[in-house]
Design a protein around this motif. Sequence first.
Motif, PDB file in Angstrom:
ATOM      1  N   THR A  12       0.839  -1.263   0.145  1.00 18.82           N
ATOM      2  CA  THR A  12      -0.008  -0.155   0.038  1.00 18.82           C
ATOM      3  C   THR A  12       1.046   1.154  -0.021  1.00 18.82           C
ATOM      4  O   THR A  12       0.533   2.187  -0.737  1.00 18.82           O
ATOM      5  CB  THR A  12      -1.001   0.070   1.142  1.00 18.82           C
ATOM      6  OG1 THR A  12      -1.933  -1.351   1.241  1.00 18.82           O
ATOM      7  CG2 THR A  12      -2.100   1.219   1.270  1.00 18.82           C
ATOM      8  N   LEU A  13       1.879   1.093   0.715  1.00 18.95           N
ATOM      9  CA  LEU A  13       2.970   2.329   0.836  1.00 18.95           C
ATOM     10  C   LEU A  13       3.472   2.564  -0.674  1.00 18.95           C
ATOM     11  O   LEU A  13       3.614   3.688  -1.156  1.00 18.95           O
ATOM     12  CB  LEU A  13       3.971   2.161   1.802  1.00 18.95           C
ATOM     13  CG  LEU A  13       3.848   2.406   3.208  1.00 18.95           C
ATOM     14  CD1 LEU A  13       4.898   1.816   3.925  1.00 18.95           C
ATOM     15  CD2 LEU A  13       3.288   3.671   3.640  1.00 18.95           C
ATOM     16  N   SER A  14       3.914   1.554  -1.298  1.00 15.22           N
ATOM     17  CA  SER A  14       4.346   1.823  -2.585  1.00 15.22           C
ATOM     18  C   SER A  14       3.258   2.358  -3.582  1.00 15.22           C
ATOM     19  O   SER A  14       3.690   3.225  -4.398  1.00 15.22           O
ATOM     20  CB  SER A  14       4.607   0.354  -3.163  1.00 15.22           C
ATOM     21  OG  SER A  14       5.817  -0.099  -2.384  1.00 15.22           O
ATOM     22  N   GLN A  15       2.047   2.044  -3.470  1.00 16.34           N
ATOM     23  CA  GLN A  15       1.055   2.566  -4.420  1.00 16.34           C
ATOM     24  C   GLN A  15       0.746   4.041  -4.056  1.00 16.34           C
ATOM     25  O   GLN A  15       0.933   4.926  -4.852  1.00 16.34           O
ATOM     26  CB  GLN A  15      -0.209   1.847  -4.173  1.00 16.34           C
ATOM     27  CG  GLN A  15      -0.132   0.346  -4.838  1.00 16.34           C
ATOM     28  CD  GLN A  15      -1.543  -0.367  -4.359  1.00 16.34           C
ATOM     29  OE1 GLN A  15      -2.260  -0.104  -3.667  1.00 16.34           O
ATOM     30  NE2 GLN A  15      -1.289  -1.611  -4.939  1.00 16.34           N
ATOM     31  N   LEU A  16       0.826   4.421  -2.855  1.00 12.54           N
ATOM     32  CA  LEU A  16       0.673   5.624  -2.534  1.00 12.54           C
ATOM     33  C   LEU A  16       1.978   6.507  -2.764  1.00 12.54           C
ATOM     34  O   LEU A  16       1.673   7.743  -3.197  1.00 12.54           O
ATOM     35  CB  LEU A  16       0.582   5.849  -0.927  1.00 12.54           C
ATOM     36  CG  LEU A  16       0.239   7.397  -0.275  1.00 12.54           C
ATOM     37  CD1 LEU A  16      -1.213   7.669  -0.869  1.00 12.54           C
ATOM     38  CD2 LEU A  16      -0.051   7.382   1.388  1.00 12.54           C
ATOM     39  N   ARG A  17       3.039   6.109  -2.535  1.00  9.11           N
ATOM     40  CA  ARG A  17       4.259   6.732  -2.911  1.00  9.11           C
ATOM     41  C   ARG A  17       4.202   7.081  -4.430  1.00  9.11           C
ATOM     42  O   ARG A  17       4.398   8.243  -4.923  1.00  9.11           O
ATOM     43  CB  ARG A  17       5.376   5.891  -2.762  1.00  9.11           C
ATOM     44  CG  ARG A  17       6.857   6.714  -2.935  1.00  9.11           C
ATOM     45  CD  ARG A  17       7.922   5.863  -2.702  1.00  9.11           C
ATOM     46  NE  ARG A  17       8.027   4.902  -3.438  1.00  9.11           N
ATOM     47  CZ  ARG A  17       9.211   4.110  -3.542  1.00  9.11           C
ATOM     48  NH1 ARG A  17      10.240   4.333  -2.791  1.00  9.11           N
ATOM     49  NH2 ARG A  17       9.254   2.926  -4.429  1.00  9.11           N
ATOM     50  N   ALA A  29       4.991   8.783   1.873  1.00  6.06           N
ATOM     51  CA  ALA A  29       3.891   7.757   2.169  1.00  6.06           C
ATOM     52  C   ALA A  29       4.251   6.971   3.377  1.00  6.06           C
ATOM     53  O   ALA A  29       5.337   6.555   3.715  1.00  6.06           O
ATOM     54  CB  ALA A  29       3.701   6.583   0.972  1.00  6.06           C
ATOM     55  N   ALA A  30       3.396   7.284   4.395  1.00  6.64           N
ATOM     56  CA  ALA A  30       3.837   6.846   5.866  1.00  6.64           C
ATOM     57  C   ALA A  30       2.862   5.468   6.394  1.00  6.64           C
ATOM     58  O   ALA A  30       1.709   5.573   6.010  1.00  6.64           O
ATOM     59  CB  ALA A  30       3.782   7.777   6.804  1.00  6.64           C
ATOM     60  N   GLY A  31       3.481   4.760   6.673  1.00  7.77           N
ATOM     61  CA  GLY A  31       2.789   3.341   7.474  1.00  7.77           C
ATOM     62  C   GLY A  31       3.137   3.442   9.038  1.00  7.77           C
ATOM     63  O   GLY A  31       4.099   3.431   9.406  1.00  7.77           O
ATOM     64  N   ASN A  60      -5.603  11.154   2.265  1.00  8.57           N
ATOM     65  CA  ASN A  60      -5.011  10.210   2.933  1.00  8.57           C
ATOM     66  C   ASN A  60      -4.341  10.725   4.196  1.00  8.57           C
ATOM     67  O   ASN A  60      -3.240  10.667   4.388  1.00  8.57           O
ATOM     68  CB  ASN A  60      -3.611   9.945   2.033  1.00  8.57           C
ATOM     69  CG  ASN A  60      -4.063   9.462   0.622  1.00  8.57           C
ATOM     70  OD1 ASN A  60      -4.407   8.162   0.757  1.00  8.57           O
ATOM     71  ND2 ASN A  60      -3.765   9.896  -0.577  1.00  8.57           N
ATOM     72  N   LEU A  61      -5.521  10.900   5.168  1.00  6.23           N
ATOM     73  CA  LEU A  61      -5.213  11.392   6.468  1.00  6.23           C
ATOM     74  C   LEU A  61      -4.908  10.434   7.333  1.00  6.23           C
ATOM     75  O   LEU A  61      -5.632   9.272   7.372  1.00  6.23           O
ATOM     76  CB  LEU A  61      -6.185  12.165   7.016  1.00  6.23           C
ATOM     77  CG  LEU A  61      -6.228  13.386   6.218  1.00  6.23           C
ATOM     78  CD1 LEU A  61      -7.611  14.091   6.577  1.00  6.23           C
ATOM     79  CD2 LEU A  61      -5.284  14.467   5.982  1.00  6.23           C
ATOM     80  N   GLN A  70      -3.545  -3.346  14.270  1.00  5.66           N
ATOM     81  CA  GLN A  70      -3.929  -2.944  13.132  1.00  5.66           C
ATOM     82  C   GLN A  70      -2.877  -2.080  12.596  1.00  5.66           C
ATOM     83  O   GLN A  70      -1.868  -1.711  13.201  1.00  5.66           O
ATOM     84  CB  GLN A  70      -5.313  -1.924  13.333  1.00  5.66           C
ATOM     85  CG  GLN A  70      -6.536  -2.560  13.821  1.00  5.66           C
ATOM     86  CD  GLN A  70      -6.989  -3.749  12.757  1.00  5.66           C
ATOM     87  OE1 GLN A  70      -7.146  -3.389  11.639  1.00  5.66           O
ATOM     88  NE2 GLN A  70      -7.303  -4.981  13.307  1.00  5.66           N
ATOM     89  N   ALA A  71      -3.252  -1.759  11.251  1.00  8.47           N
ATOM     90  CA  ALA A  71      -1.921  -0.511  10.711  1.00  8.47           C
ATOM     91  C   ALA A  71      -2.813   0.296   9.887  1.00  8.47           C
ATOM     92  O   ALA A  71      -4.091   0.186   9.293  1.00  8.47           O
ATOM     93  CB  ALA A  71      -1.226  -1.446   9.832  1.00  8.47           C
ATOM     94  N   GLU A  72      -2.391   1.459   9.636  1.00  7.95           N
ATOM     95  CA  GLU A  72      -2.740   2.524   8.411  1.00  7.95           C
ATOM     96  C   GLU A  72      -1.343   3.018   7.713  1.00  7.95           C
ATOM     97  O   GLU A  72      -0.385   2.983   8.219  1.00  7.95           O
ATOM     98  CB  GLU A  72      -3.514   3.364   9.244  1.00  7.95           C
ATOM     99  CG  GLU A  72      -2.598   4.487  10.199  1.00  7.95           C
ATOM    100  CD  GLU A  72      -3.519   5.625  11.104  1.00  7.95           C
ATOM    101  OE1 GLU A  72      -4.851   5.792  10.492  1.00  7.95           O
ATOM    102  OE2 GLU A  72      -2.959   6.367  11.753  1.00  7.95           O
ATOM    103  N   VAL A  73      -2.018   3.501   6.665  1.00  6.37           N
ATOM    104  CA  VAL A  73      -1.296   4.301   5.853  1.00  6.37           C
ATOM    105  C   VAL A  73      -1.726   5.752   5.548  1.00  6.37           C
ATOM    106  O   VAL A  73      -3.311   5.754   5.165  1.00  6.37           O
ATOM    107  CB  VAL A  73      -1.093   3.509   4.429  1.00  6.37           C
ATOM    108  CG1 VAL A  73      -0.159   4.289   3.276  1.00  6.37           C
ATOM    109  CG2 VAL A  73      -0.373   2.182   4.651  1.00  6.37           C
ATOM    110  N   PHE A  74      -0.882   6.879   5.500  1.00  5.47           N
ATOM    111  CA  PHE A  74      -1.299   8.088   5.146  1.00  5.47           C
ATOM    112  C   PHE A  74      -0.193   8.804   4.296  1.00  5.47           C
ATOM    113  O   PHE A  74       0.578   8.335   4.328  1.00  5.47           O
ATOM    114  CB  PHE A  74      -1.814   8.741   6.292  1.00  5.47           C
ATOM    115  CG  PHE A  74      -0.971   8.879   7.308  1.00  5.47           C
ATOM    116  CD1 PHE A  74      -0.013   9.690   7.622  1.00  5.47           C
ATOM    117  CD2 PHE A  74      -0.811   7.877   8.324  1.00  5.47           C
ATOM    118  CE1 PHE A  74       1.154   9.741   8.628  1.00  5.47           C
ATOM    119  CE2 PHE A  74       0.051   7.794   9.400  1.00  5.47           C
ATOM    120  CZ  PHE A  74       0.947   8.703   9.496  1.00  5.47           C
TER     121      PHE A  74
END
Length: 156
Positions: A12-17, A29-31, A60-61, A70-74
Amino acid sequence: MAFLPIDEVAGTLSQLRQLLGNTFDRSIAAGVVNNTDYTLNLTQSDGNSNFESGGYQAGNLPGSSLPPQQAEVFGMTNTAPATGVVGVIHYTVADSDGNDGGVMIHLTFSNPFIGSNHYEQSVDVIGDPCADFSVEIIGSVGNNAQVQYVITATPL
């Protein structure tokens, strides 16, 4: 067994980056992976006061809290030409009953317009700590970078 969705968060980080890199001069892009039995509550993060430059990327907050396991990406981006993304995110800890966990976790990031990318963490005891917290950082370099903070806790 510990929850550690490194592969899912990394993808997911790679896609957001890639998305951020197509639009912004500097981005991160932070996870955040909460590999603990405690809730992490975002605090002191109004999007202005915790950034020296840049800000959260709209849409992407980070969430106001991150539940256990759990994990989140923003996303975070520059907000003006020829600037970078520099700041810190703060979390307090709460146990399953909502009681104060006695610590504050600081996740620092820097992707300046000039200079090297840099990521740090610190854990401050602000009360009676419920556990010993640590943060592993996996960060990349470049104009459009990604970082993953993996938070763990060991019972006292």
